[in-house]
Design an enzyme around this catalytic site. Structure first.
Site, PDB file in Angstrom:
ATOM      1  N   ASP A 193       0.834  -1.205   0.000  1.00  0.00           N
ATOM      2  CA  ASP A 193       0.000   0.000   0.000  1.00  0.00           C
ATOM      3  C   ASP A 193       0.872   1.261   0.000  1.00  0.00           C
ATOM      4  O   ASP A 193       1.989   1.245   0.510  1.00  0.00           O
ATOM      5  CB  ASP A 193      -0.929  -0.028   1.228  1.00  0.00           C
ATOM      6  CG  ASP A 193      -2.072   0.955   1.088  1.00  0.00           C
ATOM      7  OD1 ASP A 193      -2.409   1.327  -0.064  1.00  0.00           O
ATOM      8  OD2 ASP A 193      -2.639   1.364   2.124  1.00  0.00           O
ATOM      9  N   HIS A 200       2.469   3.639  -8.996  1.00  0.00           N
ATOM     10  CA  HIS A 200       2.276   2.209  -9.286  1.00  0.00           C
ATOM     11  C   HIS A 200       3.481   1.661 -10.058  1.00  0.00           C
ATOM     12  O   HIS A 200       3.911   0.530  -9.816  1.00  0.00           O
ATOM     13  CB  HIS A 200       0.975   1.993 -10.071  1.00  0.00           C
ATOM     14  CG  HIS A 200      -0.250   2.400  -9.296  1.00  0.00           C
ATOM     15  ND1 HIS A 200      -0.484   1.947  -8.015  1.00  0.00           N
ATOM     16  CD2 HIS A 200      -1.290   3.218  -9.602  1.00  0.00           C
ATOM     17  CE1 HIS A 200      -1.629   2.475  -7.568  1.00  0.00           C
ATOM     18  NE2 HIS A 200      -2.125   3.253  -8.512  1.00  0.00           N
ATOM     19  N   SER A 227      -7.154  -5.416  -5.464  1.00  0.00           N
ATOM     20  CA  SER A 227      -8.246  -6.094  -4.761  1.00  0.00           C
ATOM     21  C   SER A 227      -9.558  -6.007  -5.538  1.00  0.00           C
ATOM     22  O   SER A 227      -9.699  -5.169  -6.445  1.00  0.00           O
ATOM     23  CB  SER A 227      -8.430  -5.472  -3.365  1.00  0.00           C
ATOM     24  OG  SER A 227      -9.032  -4.194  -3.476  1.00  0.00           O
ATOM     25  N   GLU A 268     -12.098  -4.780  -4.407  1.00  0.00           N
ATOM     26  CA  GLU A 268     -12.609  -3.448  -4.061  1.00  0.00           C
ATOM     27  C   GLU A 268     -11.917  -2.351  -4.875  1.00  0.00           C
ATOM     28  O   GLU A 268     -12.467  -1.274  -5.058  1.00  0.00           O
ATOM     29  CB  GLU A 268     -12.420  -3.179  -2.563  1.00  0.00           C
ATOM     30  CG  GLU A 268     -13.346  -3.983  -1.649  1.00  0.00           C
ATOM     31  CD  GLU A 268     -12.992  -5.463  -1.549  1.00  0.00           C
ATOM     32  OE1 GLU A 268     -11.814  -5.804  -1.797  1.00  0.00           O
ATOM     33  OE2 GLU A 268     -13.895  -6.279  -1.254  1.00  0.00           O
ATOM     34  N   ASN A 269     -10.700  -2.604  -5.349  1.00  0.00           N
ATOM     35  CA  ASN A 269      -9.966  -1.583  -6.107  1.00  0.00           C
ATOM     36  C   ASN A 269     -10.640  -1.244  -7.439  1.00  0.00           C
ATOM     37  O   ASN A 269     -10.351  -0.201  -8.024  1.00  0.00           O
ATOM     38  CB  ASN A 269      -8.504  -2.001  -6.341  1.00  0.00           C
ATOM     39  CG  ASN A 269      -7.647  -1.959  -5.093  1.00  0.00           C
ATOM     40  OD1 ASN A 269      -6.714  -2.741  -4.932  1.00  0.00           O
ATOM     41  ND2 ASN A 269      -7.934  -1.045  -4.175  1.00  0.00           N
ATOM     42  N   ARG A 294       2.221  -5.158   6.055  1.00  0.00           N
ATOM     43  CA  ARG A 294       1.518  -4.108   5.315  1.00  0.00           C
ATOM     44  C   ARG A 294       2.364  -2.845   5.315  1.00  0.00           C
ATOM     45  O   ARG A 294       2.769  -2.355   6.370  1.00  0.00           O
ATOM     46  CB  ARG A 294       0.150  -3.805   5.932  1.00  0.00           C
ATOM     47  CG  ARG A 294      -0.569  -2.713   5.137  1.00  0.00           C
ATOM     48  CD  ARG A 294      -2.018  -2.508   5.517  1.00  0.00           C
ATOM     49  NE  ARG A 294      -2.635  -1.575   4.574  1.00  0.00           N
ATOM     50  CZ  ARG A 294      -3.824  -1.713   4.043  1.00  0.00           C
ATOM     51  NH1 ARG A 294      -4.570  -2.741   4.366  1.00  0.00           N
ATOM     52  NH2 ARG A 294      -4.303  -0.821   3.194  1.00  0.00           N
TER      53      ARG A 294
HETATM   54  C1  IPE Z   1      -4.930  -2.705  -0.164  1.00  0.00           C
HETATM   55  O1  IPE Z   1      -4.767  -1.362  -0.412  1.00  0.00           O
HETATM   56  C2  IPE Z   1      -5.035  -3.455  -1.449  1.00  0.00           C
HETATM   57  C3  IPE Z   1      -3.790  -3.653  -2.158  1.00  0.00           C
HETATM   58  C4  IPE Z   1      -2.602  -3.330  -1.714  1.00  0.00           C
HETATM   59  C5  IPE Z   1      -3.916  -4.277  -3.436  1.00  0.00           C
HETATM   60  P1  IPE Z   1      -6.017  -0.374  -0.520  1.00  0.00           P
HETATM   61  O2  IPE Z   1      -5.466   0.976  -0.715  1.00  0.00           O
HETATM   62  O3  IPE Z   1      -6.976  -0.878  -1.509  1.00  0.00           O
HETATM   63  O4  IPE Z   1      -6.689  -0.507   0.936  1.00  0.00           O
HETATM   64  P2  IPE Z   1      -7.742   0.409   1.656  1.00  0.00           P
HETATM   65  O5  IPE Z   1      -8.791   0.787   0.649  1.00  0.00           O
HETATM   66  O6  IPE Z   1      -6.992   1.602   2.150  1.00  0.00           O
HETATM   67  O7  IPE Z   1      -8.278  -0.423   2.782  1.00  0.00           O
HETATM   68  C1  IPE Z   2      -1.515   0.300  -3.380  1.00  0.00           C
HETATM   69  O1  IPE Z   2      -1.331   1.655  -3.394  1.00  0.00           O
HETATM   70  C2  IPE Z   2      -1.733  -0.272  -4.748  1.00  0.00           C
HETATM   71  C3  IPE Z   2      -3.119  -0.696  -4.992  1.00  0.00           C
HETATM   72  C4  IPE Z   2      -4.065  -0.714  -4.104  1.00  0.00           C
HETATM   73  C5  IPE Z   2      -3.437  -1.134  -6.339  1.00  0.00           C
HETATM   74  P1  IPE Z   2      -2.539   2.661  -3.388  1.00  0.00           P
HETATM   75  O2  IPE Z   2      -2.914   2.992  -4.788  1.00  0.00           O
HETATM   76  O3  IPE Z   2      -3.657   2.161  -2.540  1.00  0.00           O
HETATM   77  O4  IPE Z   2      -1.839   3.897  -2.695  1.00  0.00           O
HETATM   78  P2  IPE Z   2      -2.480   4.900  -1.648  1.00  0.00           P
HETATM   79  O5  IPE Z   2      -2.948   4.081  -0.483  1.00  0.00           O
HETATM   80  O6  IPE Z   2      -3.593   5.603  -2.348  1.00  0.00           O
HETATM   81  O7  IPE Z   2      -1.333   5.788  -1.270  1.00  0.00           O
HETATM   82 MG    MG Z   3      -4.109   2.407  -0.533  1.00  0.00          MG
END
Ligand code: IPE
Ligand code: IPE
Ligand code: MG
Length: 231
Positions: free
Chosen positions: A9, A26, A54, A56-57, A177
């Site tokens: 993350d 990314h 995820s 959810e992403n 994490r």
């Molecule tokens: C967790 O990160 C998912 C991945 C690293 C793929 P997110 O950024 O999606 O988590 P939340 O939304 O903050 O819980």
């Molecule tokens: C994790 O980084 C990668 C994915 C969830 C795909 P984020 O894109 O969630 O980064 P932040 O949490 O917004 O900084």
């Molecule tokens: Mg994130």
């Protein structure tokens, strides 16, 4: 340690704090994955799982989703594929893969095929992965099998685990994490029931091999009791 799970993350925040587009975070995160694989090999892990995207992403919309998919495709083709050949890596993709684009699926299957006869470390990439979806999918497959066999005997965890995407893999000994939050975000919820958790403020693109060495060393000092009296 046999198996380490990584919740990668903080890519977006890494980019925004530099005044860049999220996508560059990314891309930098993908470079960190290569460093983590090298460190995992040096620590002689059997298996390493990366939480890449995820279920959810998908809420993030088409632009971010397709952006992440294109970074991922580039990483798979240009970085992971050569590593699979050079280091004899096995690869496993877990998640609701039918939600991916046909182009990305094609790259996935290319990497998959390249690692088929390998015997080295297993690299697991969780994408379009969600633990709740995994459990529901497992139960639906189990239900179908049981209806066919007219089997109504009690369900055991071992039986459920054979229908999870991770069937056959060791459960994660530890999960780390990055990015400052202390939550699972739907990452391997059943499989991590006895995992040791590590949390770091560091954003994923800032990952260095030493971070993984440190986790392995810390883990060595920890004794998991699995409910028993410590011996
Ligand atoms: C967790 O990160 C998912 C991945 C690293 C793929 P997110 O950024 O999606 O988590 P939340 O939304 O903050 O819980
Ligand atoms: C994790 O980084 C990668 C994915 C969830 C795909 P984020 O894109 O969630 O980064 P932040 O949490 O917004 O900084
Ligand atoms: Mg994130």
């Amino acid at each position: 340690m046999r198996h380490l799970g990584i919740i990668m993350d903080g890519n977006g925040r890494w980019a925004v704090s530099r005044g860049q587009e999220r996508l560059s975070g990314h891309a930098e995160g993908a470079k960190a994955v290569a460093r983590a694989i090298e460190a995992a090999l040096e620590c002689r892990l059997e298996c390493i799982t990366f939480y890449a995207f995820s279920t959810e992403n998908f809420k993030r919309g088409v632009q971010e989703t397709l952006g992440i998919f294109s970074v991922l495709a580039g990483f798979l083709e240009n970085t992971l594929l050569p590593l699979v050949k050079e280091k004899k890596l096995r690869v496993r993709f877990i998640g609701d893969l039918k939600r991916l684009t046909p182009e990305l699926l094609e790259t996935l299957s290319k990497v998959n095929v390249a690692g088929l006869n390998n015997t080295g470390m297993t690299v697991v990439i969780a994408l379009a992965y969600g633990g709740r979806e995994e459990i529901a999918t497992a139960f639906n497959m189990l239900l179908e099998r049981r209806l066919i066999n007219l089997d109504a005997s009690p369900i055991t965890y071992d039986e459920i685990s054979r229908y999870l995407y991770t069937a056959g893999l060791p459960e994660p000994d530890a999960v780390v994490r990055f990015g400052g939050y202390k939550r699972l975000s739907n990452f391997l919820p059943l499989q991590s029931a006895y995992s040791e958790f590590f949390f770091t403020e560091k954003l994923w693109p800032d990952f260095q091999k030493e971070d993984l060495y440190k986790i392995c060393a810390e883990y060595q000092k920890i004794k998991r009791n699995f409910g028993d009296i410590p011996k």
